[in-house]
Design a protein around this motif. Structure first.
Motif, PDB file in Angstrom:
ATOM      1  N   LEU A 195       0.830  -1.199   0.000  1.00 41.46           N
ATOM      2  CA  LEU A 195       0.000   0.000   0.000  1.00 41.46           C
ATOM      3  C   LEU A 195       0.872   1.259   0.000  1.00 41.46           C
ATOM      4  N   ALA A 196       1.922   1.266   0.789  1.00 42.34           N
ATOM      5  CA  ALA A 196       2.840   2.413   0.816  1.00 42.34           C
ATOM      6  C   ALA A 196       3.486   2.618  -0.549  1.00 42.34           C
ATOM      7  N   THR A 197       3.869   1.531  -1.194  1.00 45.19           N
ATOM      8  CA  THR A 197       4.463   1.609  -2.529  1.00 45.19           C
ATOM      9  C   THR A 197       3.494   2.275  -3.496  1.00 45.19           C
ATOM     10  N   GLU A 198       2.252   1.835  -3.458  1.00 41.90           N
ATOM     11  CA  GLU A 198       1.213   2.423  -4.314  1.00 41.90           C
ATOM     12  C   GLU A 198       1.042   3.917  -4.018  1.00 41.90           C
ATOM     13  N   LEU A 199       1.002   4.279  -2.754  1.00 43.37           N
ATOM     14  CA  LEU A 199       0.823   5.678  -2.375  1.00 43.37           C
ATOM     15  C   LEU A 199       1.988   6.556  -2.827  1.00 43.37           C
ATOM     16  N   TYR A 200       3.203   6.031  -2.749  1.00 46.04           N
ATOM     17  CA  TYR A 200       4.345   6.803  -3.248  1.00 46.04           C
ATOM     18  C   TYR A 200       4.183   7.092  -4.739  1.00 46.04           C
ATOM     19  N   LEU A 201       3.802   6.089  -5.513  1.00 50.86           N
ATOM     20  CA  LEU A 201       3.599   6.308  -6.941  1.00 50.86           C
ATOM     21  C   LEU A 201       2.468   7.302  -7.187  1.00 50.86           C
ATOM     22  N   LYS A 202       1.376   7.115  -6.485  1.00 44.90           N
ATOM     23  CA  LYS A 202       0.200   7.972  -6.655  1.00 44.90           C
ATOM     24  C   LYS A 202       0.533   9.427  -6.304  1.00 44.90           C
ATOM     25  N   SER A 203       1.467   9.637  -5.396  1.00 44.63           N
ATOM     26  CA  SER A 203       1.797  10.992  -4.959  1.00 44.63           C
ATOM     27  C   SER A 203       2.423  11.831  -6.065  1.00 44.63           C
ATOM     28  N   LYS A 204       2.897  11.204  -7.110  1.00 46.97           N
ATOM     29  CA  LYS A 204       3.543  11.945  -8.198  1.00 46.97           C
ATOM     30  C   LYS A 204       2.729  11.950  -9.497  1.00 46.97           C
ATOM     31  N   LEU A 205       1.547  11.381  -9.477  1.00 50.23           N
ATOM     32  CA  LEU A 205       0.741  11.320 -10.700  1.00 50.23           C
ATOM     33  C   LEU A 205       0.393  12.698 -11.252  1.00 50.23           C
ATOM     34  N   GLN A 206       0.287  13.707 -10.377  1.00 51.69           N
ATOM     35  CA  GLN A 206      -0.071  15.039 -10.861  1.00 51.69           C
ATOM     36  C   GLN A 206       0.974  15.604 -11.815  1.00 51.69           C
ATOM     37  N   LEU A 207       2.156  15.012 -11.860  1.00 51.84           N
ATOM     38  CA  LEU A 207       3.230  15.497 -12.728  1.00 51.84           C
ATOM     39  C   LEU A 207       3.189  14.906 -14.131  1.00 51.84           C
ATOM     40  N   VAL A 208       2.312  13.936 -14.353  1.00 49.98           N
ATOM     41  CA  VAL A 208       2.282  13.255 -15.652  1.00 49.98           C
ATOM     42  C   VAL A 208       0.855  13.127 -16.164  1.00 49.98           C
ATOM     43  N   PRO A 209       0.695  13.039 -17.493  1.00 47.51           N
ATOM     44  CA  PRO A 209      -0.648  12.764 -18.027  1.00 47.51           C
ATOM     45  C   PRO A 209      -1.086  11.361 -17.607  1.00 47.51           C
ATOM     46  N   HIS A 210      -2.339  11.242 -17.200  1.00 44.88           N
ATOM     47  CA  HIS A 210      -2.863   9.933 -16.790  1.00 44.88           C
ATOM     48  C   HIS A 210      -4.382   9.977 -16.816  1.00 44.88           C
ATOM     49  N   ASP A 211      -4.985   8.801 -16.848  1.00 47.38           N
ATOM     50  CA  ASP A 211      -6.439   8.712 -16.773  1.00 47.38           C
ATOM     51  C   ASP A 211      -6.873   9.102 -15.366  1.00 47.38           C
ATOM     52  N   ALA A 212      -7.959   9.852 -15.276  1.00 42.56           N
ATOM     53  CA  ALA A 212      -8.423  10.352 -13.981  1.00 42.56           C
ATOM     54  C   ALA A 212      -8.716   9.218 -13.002  1.00 42.56           C
ATOM     55  N   GLU A 213      -9.244   8.091 -13.496  1.00 45.77           N
ATOM     56  CA  GLU A 213      -9.594   6.997 -12.579  1.00 45.77           C
ATOM     57  C   GLU A 213      -8.366   6.340 -11.954  1.00 45.77           C
ATOM     58  N   LEU A 214      -7.200   6.583 -12.514  1.00 45.70           N
ATOM     59  CA  LEU A 214      -5.978   6.009 -11.955  1.00 45.70           C
ATOM     60  C   LEU A 214      -5.727   6.542 -10.534  1.00 45.70           C
TER      61      LEU A 214
END
Length: 136
Positions: free
Chosen positions: A32-51
């Motif tokens: 879960l922590a691994t997922e949260l670290y990745l999710k914390s930087k999604l605002q810097l890249v184009p991605h689907d909103a549901e991600l």
């Protein structure tokens, strides 16, 4: 609290679970922590909103590495975490003998590697900051 700080707290919880001998839950919380670290930087890249509301760490990593490539072997780690994210949470077979101290420690190392990636490689540019703070 932002996602990065949430990831840090979640990683600390996994460390605490390991120290108490609750290895299966330490594995789950590490994932879960691994997922949260990745999710914390999604605002810097184009991605689907549901991600942003999913648990698809494999797609999160794919979105991040398009802009922030890495020499680290993150893809195989993320796949392993994805597998054990559910298996550690719901041990359907009832056999939890795989969840040893060494096994749980391996997941904490994965989490630390992902944290280092987001801290050192996924860096905002001046344009990212201007975009973030110029929105209405």
């Amino acid at each position: 609290m932002d996602l990065y700080e949430n990831a840090c707290q979640t990683e600390r919880a996994a460390i605490n679970l390991l120290s108490t001998g609750d290895y299966r839950h330490s594995v789950f919380i590490s994932c879960l922590a691994t997922e949260l670290y990745l999710k914390s930087k999604l605002q810097l890249v184009p991605h689907d909103a549901e991600l942003e509301t999913s648990h698809d760490a494999i797609r999160m990593l794919a979105a991040l590495t398009k802009r922030f490539p890495t020499g680290r072997k993150l893809k195989s780690m993320i796949r392993f975490c994805r597998k054990y994210y559910n298996e550690a949470r719901y041990p359907y077979a009832g056999d939890v003998s795989a969840y040893t101290k060494d096994f749980a420690q391996q997941f904490l190392e994965f989490t630390a590697t992902v944290r280092e990636y987001v801290e050192n490689d996924c860096l905002a540019t001046m344009d990212d900051l201007a975009d973030k703070y110029s929105k209405d």
